[in-house]
Write a protein that holds these residues in place. Sequence first.
Motif, PDB file in Angstrom:
ATOM      1  N   MET A 149      70.522  51.755  38.819  1.00 17.52           N
ATOM      2  CA  MET A 149      71.664  51.750  38.233  1.00 17.52           C
ATOM      3  C   MET A 149      71.924  53.129  37.670  1.00 17.52           C
ATOM      4  N   VAL A 150      73.080  53.441  38.135  1.00 16.90           N
ATOM      5  CA  VAL A 150      73.513  54.958  37.703  1.00 16.90           C
ATOM      6  C   VAL A 150      74.210  54.674  36.218  1.00 16.90           C
ATOM      7  N   SER A 183      76.364  50.817  39.243  1.00 16.80           N
ATOM      8  CA  SER A 183      76.660  51.634  38.266  1.00 16.80           C
ATOM      9  C   SER A 183      77.059  50.871  37.178  1.00 16.80           C
ATOM     10  N   GLN A 184      76.744  51.853  35.829  1.00 20.19           N
ATOM     11  CA  GLN A 184      77.140  51.230  34.678  1.00 20.19           C
ATOM     12  C   GLN A 184      78.675  51.217  34.659  1.00 20.19           C
ATOM     13  N   THR A 185      79.191  50.156  33.990  1.00 22.82           N
ATOM     14  CA  THR A 185      80.762  50.033  34.264  1.00 22.82           C
ATOM     15  C   THR A 185      81.578  51.019  33.826  1.00 22.82           C
ATOM     16  N   THR A 186      81.043  51.838  32.748  1.00 25.01           N
ATOM     17  CA  THR A 186      81.776  52.953  32.317  1.00 25.01           C
ATOM     18  C   THR A 186      81.259  54.342  32.850  1.00 25.01           C
ATOM     19  N   GLN A 187      80.651  54.347  33.840  1.00 26.23           N
ATOM     20  CA  GLN A 187      80.333  55.586  34.484  1.00 26.23           C
ATOM     21  C   GLN A 187      81.073  56.415  35.179  1.00 26.23           C
ATOM     22  N   THR A 188      81.355  57.668  35.247  1.00 29.17           N
ATOM     23  CA  THR A 188      82.082  58.439  36.022  1.00 29.17           C
ATOM     24  C   THR A 188      82.185  58.142  37.406  1.00 29.17           C
TER      25      THR A 188
END
Length: 281
Positions: A118-119, A163-168
């Motif tokens: 998970m990034v 990905s984390q939902t708030t990742q760029t």
Amino acid sequence: MEVVLAEHAGYCFGVKRAVKLANDAADINQGQVQSLGPLIHNPQVVNQLAEKGVKKVDSLDEIDEGTVIFRSHGVSSPELMERAIEKGLQVVDATCPFVTNAQKYAKQLVDEGYQVVMVGDREHPETQSVLGHAGDDILVTESFDEIKALLNRFSKKRLGIISQTTQTYGKFSEIVVQCLEICEEVKIFNTICYATEDRQTEAEALAKTVEAMVVVGGRNSANTTHLADICRSKGIPVYHIETADEISPDWFPSIELVGVTAGASTPDWIINNVIDSLKRI
Ligand code: SF4
């Protein structure tokens, strides 16, 4: 000084929903509403809710009766729902559906036998909720080197990425491309939410056209911090503030055009106060 506000700034769908659910619960159950962790990452809104009787607690053990609200970032394990019901509590689940999606895709990838990455930031409550739902074997990182070191332990490199939902989007795609170069099989779910993407795209475009940016939102808010980082990458002065009181006229010595954006958990009244203060400079 001219002030330009990004079109999508402030409350997203998931935060609006969580705040409404909390306010409704407070209206119905006067004084017996508890939020498991801060409802959203905005201290001013959390304080306002506390004044209405929505108390923040850190554990289910602290609640004996009334209503418990599961916050927008989700809770650390699915068993918490069962435990809350067993205790006779009324449960209001304010977990954002985009976070629920990330939990679901992580579990699917684990079940399909992928090594899952998970990034994101391991300490963030959202990633903790994903680990709680899909297992601790998931590597949460923003470093390709860490992923590579992990994969070196396996002969067959089958990687599942979310990905984390708030990742760029930039960081997520950079890691995905690097992983494609070293893996035999990669299955990707883009779990960045549309609200995050909209705010990031607009913040970047606005930062290219103004002389300075003011980014409004909780210092504990991952999506607000990412917005500030994106704006900084455009080489202009960027000020991450929580409220208008923090603004100093010294920040804008000869600036004529300033941009404003706000994280997904920043309410309109805080954004409006910031704009009024900037216009008075
Ligand atoms: S930023 Fe995205 S994932 Fe987070 S609460 Fe808002 S809509 Fe949901």
